[in-house]
Design a protein around this motif. Structure first.
Motif, PDB file in Angstrom:
ATOM      1  N   ALA A  30       0.802  -1.219   0.000  1.00  0.00           N
ATOM      2  CA  ALA A  30       0.000   0.000   0.000  1.00  0.00           C
ATOM      3  C   ALA A  30       0.838   1.275   0.000  1.00  0.00           C
ATOM      4  O   ALA A  30       0.281   2.367   0.027  1.00  0.00           O
ATOM      5  CB  ALA A  30      -0.983   0.036   1.165  1.00  0.00           C
ATOM      6  N   ALA A  31       2.189   1.182  -0.040  1.00  0.00           N
ATOM      7  CA  ALA A  31       3.016   2.384  -0.084  1.00  0.00           C
ATOM      8  C   ALA A  31       2.953   2.993  -1.477  1.00  0.00           C
ATOM      9  O   ALA A  31       2.997   2.288  -2.482  1.00  0.00           O
ATOM     10  CB  ALA A  31       4.456   2.070   0.279  1.00  0.00           C
ATOM     11  N   LEU A  32       2.824   4.327  -1.535  1.00  0.00           N
ATOM     12  CA  LEU A  32       2.844   5.009  -2.822  1.00  0.00           C
ATOM     13  C   LEU A  32       4.263   5.086  -3.372  1.00  0.00           C
ATOM     14  O   LEU A  32       4.505   4.821  -4.555  1.00  0.00           O
ATOM     15  CB  LEU A  32       2.256   6.411  -2.684  1.00  0.00           C
ATOM     16  N   VAL A  33       5.218   5.466  -2.522  1.00  0.00           N
ATOM     17  CA  VAL A  33       6.625   5.564  -2.892  1.00  0.00           C
ATOM     18  C   VAL A  33       7.459   5.013  -1.757  1.00  0.00           C
ATOM     19  O   VAL A  33       7.151   5.263  -0.573  1.00  0.00           O
ATOM     20  CB  VAL A  33       7.048   7.021  -3.196  1.00  0.00           C
ATOM     21  N   SER A  34       8.503   4.272  -2.107  1.00  0.00           N
ATOM     22  CA  SER A  34       9.420   3.745  -1.105  1.00  0.00           C
ATOM     23  C   SER A  34      10.845   4.059  -1.527  1.00  0.00           C
ATOM     24  O   SER A  34      11.236   3.798  -2.663  1.00  0.00           O
ATOM     25  CB  SER A  34       9.239   2.231  -0.954  1.00  0.00           C
ATOM     26  N   MET A  35      11.627   4.658  -0.626  1.00  0.00           N
ATOM     27  CA  MET A  35      13.034   4.965  -0.877  1.00  0.00           C
ATOM     28  C   MET A  35      13.900   4.192   0.114  1.00  0.00           C
ATOM     29  O   MET A  35      13.599   4.155   1.312  1.00  0.00           O
ATOM     30  CB  MET A  35      13.309   6.468  -0.715  1.00  0.00           C
ATOM     31  N   ARG A  36      15.007   3.616  -0.371  1.00  0.00           N
ATOM     32  CA  ARG A  36      15.925   2.891   0.475  1.00  0.00           C
ATOM     33  C   ARG A  36      17.367   3.286   0.140  1.00  0.00           C
ATOM     34  O   ARG A  36      17.859   3.007  -0.954  1.00  0.00           O
ATOM     35  CB  ARG A  36      15.757   1.371   0.298  1.00  0.00           C
ATOM     36  N   ALA A  54      17.700   2.684  -3.974  1.00  0.00           N
ATOM     37  CA  ALA A  54      16.592   2.197  -4.793  1.00  0.00           C
ATOM     38  C   ALA A  54      15.324   2.938  -4.421  1.00  0.00           C
ATOM     39  O   ALA A  54      15.098   3.251  -3.246  1.00  0.00           O
ATOM     40  CB  ALA A  54      16.407   0.687  -4.600  1.00  0.00           C
ATOM     41  N   MET A  55      14.510   3.250  -5.431  1.00  0.00           N
ATOM     42  CA  MET A  55      13.219   3.897  -5.212  1.00  0.00           C
ATOM     43  C   MET A  55      12.172   3.151  -6.021  1.00  0.00           C
ATOM     44  O   MET A  55      12.364   2.889  -7.209  1.00  0.00           O
ATOM     45  CB  MET A  55      13.257   5.367  -5.619  1.00  0.00           C
ATOM     46  N   GLU A  56      11.068   2.805  -5.390  1.00  0.00           N
ATOM     47  CA  GLU A  56       9.974   2.089  -6.029  1.00  0.00           C
ATOM     48  C   GLU A  56       8.699   2.905  -5.905  1.00  0.00           C
ATOM     49  O   GLU A  56       8.453   3.529  -4.873  1.00  0.00           O
ATOM     50  CB  GLU A  56       9.774   0.711  -5.397  1.00  0.00           C
ATOM     51  N   ARG A  57       7.922   2.891  -6.993  1.00  0.00           N
ATOM     52  CA  ARG A  57       6.613   3.550  -6.982  1.00  0.00           C
ATOM     53  C   ARG A  57       5.518   2.511  -7.177  1.00  0.00           C
ATOM     54  O   ARG A  57       5.737   1.486  -7.836  1.00  0.00           O
ATOM     55  CB  ARG A  57       6.532   4.593  -8.105  1.00  0.00           C
ATOM     56  N   ALA A  58       4.366   2.777  -6.616  1.00  0.00           N
ATOM     57  CA  ALA A  58       3.228   1.886  -6.795  1.00  0.00           C
ATOM     58  C   ALA A  58       2.832   1.868  -8.266  1.00  0.00           C
ATOM     59  O   ALA A  58       2.926   2.888  -8.957  1.00  0.00           O
ATOM     60  CB  ALA A  58       2.061   2.339  -5.930  1.00  0.00           C
ATOM     61  N   PRO A  59       2.412   0.720  -8.797  1.00  0.00           N
ATOM     62  CA  PRO A  59       2.007   0.655 -10.211  1.00  0.00           C
ATOM     63  C   PRO A  59       0.883   1.655 -10.514  1.00  0.00           C
ATOM     64  O   PRO A  59      -0.080   1.783  -9.774  1.00  0.00           O
ATOM     65  CB  PRO A  59       1.521  -0.797 -10.366  1.00  0.00           C
ATOM     66  N   GLY A  60       1.041   2.359 -11.640  1.00  0.00           N
ATOM     67  CA  GLY A  60       0.020   3.315 -12.060  1.00  0.00           C
ATOM     68  C   GLY A  60      -0.052   4.564 -11.216  1.00  0.00           C
ATOM     69  O   GLY A  60      -1.054   5.294 -11.277  1.00  0.00           O
ATOM     70  N   ARG A  81      -5.094  17.382 -12.404  1.00  0.00           N
ATOM     71  CA  ARG A  81      -4.430  16.110 -12.733  1.00  0.00           C
ATOM     72  C   ARG A  81      -5.007  14.949 -11.933  1.00  0.00           C
ATOM     73  O   ARG A  81      -4.890  13.793 -12.331  1.00  0.00           O
ATOM     74  CB  ARG A  81      -2.925  16.234 -12.476  1.00  0.00           C
ATOM     75  N   ASP A  82      -5.650  15.234 -10.802  1.00  0.00           N
ATOM     76  CA  ASP A  82      -6.239  14.197  -9.954  1.00  0.00           C
ATOM     77  C   ASP A  82      -5.190  13.156  -9.557  1.00  0.00           C
ATOM     78  O   ASP A  82      -5.328  11.958  -9.834  1.00  0.00           O
ATOM     79  CB  ASP A  82      -7.412  13.526 -10.664  1.00  0.00           C
ATOM     80  N   PRO A  83      -4.111  13.565  -8.868  1.00  0.00           N
ATOM     81  CA  PRO A  83      -3.000  12.648  -8.582  1.00  0.00           C
ATOM     82  C   PRO A  83      -3.254  11.805  -7.327  1.00  0.00           C
ATOM     83  O   PRO A  83      -4.137  12.102  -6.521  1.00  0.00           O
ATOM     84  CB  PRO A  83      -1.837  13.602  -8.372  1.00  0.00           C
ATOM     85  N   ASP A  84      -2.431  10.765  -7.179  1.00  0.00           N
ATOM     86  CA  ASP A  84      -2.429   9.972  -5.951  1.00  0.00           C
ATOM     87  C   ASP A  84      -1.492  10.587  -4.913  1.00  0.00           C
ATOM     88  O   ASP A  84      -1.695  10.398  -3.709  1.00  0.00           O
ATOM     89  CB  ASP A  84      -1.963   8.543  -6.248  1.00  0.00           C
TER      90      ASP A  84
END
Length: 562
Positions: free
Chosen positions: A349-355, A409-415, A495-498
């Motif tokens: 459920a994380a929108l963005v994760s940075m490590r 590393a940085m990961e974003r939620a799909p879409g 833009r209606d962003p998350d």
């Protein structure tokens, strides 16, 4: 790698790029080459008809009525050659236009792929020159040199065979003198390419210099630097003039030498024919007729004509190679310079994760932020605080995907949809509605007004003579800094962003307007993530968490950042 080896490698890469770029218009280019070749081949029957008419008129003394069919055939050939030349030119122009559009699209995509951080490190005027003048430098190559490559082989070969069929001595003269032209073209090609490269570099420097001074004209006048900057522009223009004249000097000199060799060869054929008619040379078993001599004299200049035209366009080839060397700085994949980071699955459920993220601006010698570990979720309200220059905007740009991480590393939620309102938003010349529609081109007028109302844009827009239809200048000329920020905030709403990333959205606002903007942001952020860089005490108090940037580190609330 030595300088010569590096230059050879760059030249090979540029030629490969030109070849690859031409594939988008392969059909029109082949058609242009084929039509030009066919028009060149028709020179042989055209010269034969002219020679036959002269033989019958001046030697056989045939009446004019007998010559009419020959003259009619000659007229048809002339019209046919003109039509083929026109069609070849149209195909070449169509190919050039298609290549231009495709290349400019590739440059635009490359700039988007490199990201705004890289673009900001370049001179905008120099980038504009590459998009304009450097692309236009390819016109002569694809429109002239490429179609001529087929003609320069096929037409002289046909003329050579026809000359050998009529008179072996004339054919031998043509055969022996033909290599002089391409050999000389190869000799001047290297210097022409180097001169063209330097000219294009000077053009890019002058364009960048002039564009930067034009944007800072007010500051230049304020500090009384007008004359000094004018002198700098004069120096840039003088450098461009010198470089351009050097290219023209090489072009004119090489063309003059090539014309000399071609004229000398034609003169040798004319001298041989004249001496043969005078009986001073007898190298034939049968006497040379007037028609045969005229036929050879007519074909001799045409034998060298494609080579001379190719020599002219050989400088276009040099300019195209130089232009591709410059364009390669934009077209080469920027991601090749970005470290390949190991993929890490973001927490549920994380929108963005940075490590372990380390951030550094392009060309900088030091890291801005080190060891950043964060997870962003929906319904988080985060105030990002710290002194100016500590890296708040850099962190927002990294979250927005504007700058890559050096390590980590940085990961974003799909879409994931991200809405980013930078501290200095860019507004285009046009109406306020045009600038709002940038975020959602298909938005209706009611939707635009609701977003503008929520961002408090209507507070000032309704007082303007044309409301939201009011036209502003480039970079928001005519609006205050706070008004420009509210336009950027309305774009984010559309833009209606998350995830909302806002950089000083309430700066330069009076307390009442700031409170209204904060209420609109908090209302809109329900069910979304929100990170707001701010110095405002009211904005910090409205957020649920505070992240502090200090000393290259991010100090966040426990449980949110490590």
């Amino acid at each position: 790698m030595s300088a010569n080896a590096r230059a050879a490698s760059d030249g090979a890469n540029a030629r490969l790029r030109l070849q690859t770029l031409g594939r988008v218009a392969r059909g029109p280019l082949r058609a242009a080459s084929a039509l030009a070749l066919l028009a060149g081949w028709l020179l042989v029957p055209q010269a034969a008809l002219i020679a036959l008419c002269m033989q019958r008129a001046f030697v056989a003394h045939d009446p004019p009525i007998v010559l009419l069919p020959l003259l009619g055939g000659l007229l048809i050939l002339l019209l046919l050659r003109a039509g083929l030349g026109w069609a070849s030119r149209r195909c070449a122009d169509h190919a050039v236009e298609r290549i231009r559009v495709d290349l400019r699209g590739s440059i635009a995509r490359a700039l988007v792929a490199r990201g705004p951080a890289w673009v900001r490190s370049q001179q905008s005027g120099a980038l504009a020159e590459r998009m304009g003048a450097h692309v236009d430098a390819l016109e002569g190559y694809y429109g002239g040199f490429v179609p001529l490559r087929v003609e320069v082989v096929g037409v002289p070969l046909a003329i050579l065979l026809a000359a050998f069929f009529v008179d072996r001595t004339v054919g031998l003269i043509l055969l022996l003198t033909m290599p002089l032209v391409p050999v000389f073209m190869m000799l001047v090609g290297l210097s022409a390419q180097a001169a063209s490269h330097r000219q294009l570099q000077a053009l890019a420097r002058m364009g960048g210099h002039f564009a930067d001074r034009l944007r800072g004209l007010g500051l230049i006048r304020l500090y009384g630097r007008g004359e000094a900057e004018l002198e700098g522009i004069r120096s840039s223009a003088e450098e461009l003039r010198v470089r351009s004249l050097r290219v023209l000097r090489i072009a004119f000199l090489s063309s003059a030498v090539l014309e000399f060799f071609a004229s000398l060869s034609v003169a040798m054929i004319a001298l041989y024919l004249g001496l043969s008619y005078l009986g001073m040379i007898d190298l034939r078993a049968q006497p040379l007729t007037l028609g045969a001599g005229v036929f050879c004299l007519l074909l001799a200049p045409e034998f060298y004509a494609p080579l001379r035209r190719l020599a002219t366009h050989y400088h276009d080839r040099a300019a195209a190679l130089a232009a591709m060397d410059e364009l390669a700085q934009v077209l080469d994949d920027a991601r090749a310079a970005t470290p390949v980071l190991p993929p890490t699955a973001p927490p549920a459920a994380a929108l963005v994760s940075m490590r372990g993220i380390t951030l550094r601006h392009a060309g900088s010698a030091r890291d801005v932020l080190r060891g950043v570990d964060v997870d962003l979720y929906r319904d988080q309200r985060i105030a990002l605080v710290g002194a100016s220059g500590d890296g708040k905007s850099t962190l927002l740009e990294a979250l927005a995907g504007w700058i890559p991480a050096t390590t980590g590393a940085m990961e974003r939620a799909p879409g994931l949809r991200i809405g980013y309102a930078p501290q200095r938003p860019f507004l285009f010349a046009g109406s306020l509605l045009d600038n709002l529609r940038l975020a959602k081109p298909d938005a209706g007028d009611d939707e635009l007004r609701r977003a503008a109302d929520a961002a408090q844009v209507l507070r000032f827009a309704d007082r303007l003579p044309d409301g939201l239809d009011t036209v502003i200048g480039e970079r928001g000329f005519g609006l205050s800094g706070g008004e420009a920020r509210r336009i950027a905030l309305a774009r984010v709403f559309l833009r209606d962003p998350d995830l909302l990333l806002l950089d000083e959205p309430t700066a330069f606002l009076d307390p009442d307007t700031e409170a209204a903007v904060l209420r609109a942001i908090l209302h809109f952020a329900r069910g979304r993530g929100l990170v707001m860089a701010t110095h405002s005490a009211a904005a910090q108090a409205a957020m649920a968490q505070t992240w502090r940037v200090h000393g290259g580190r991010l100090h966040a609330t426990a449980g949110v950042a490590g």
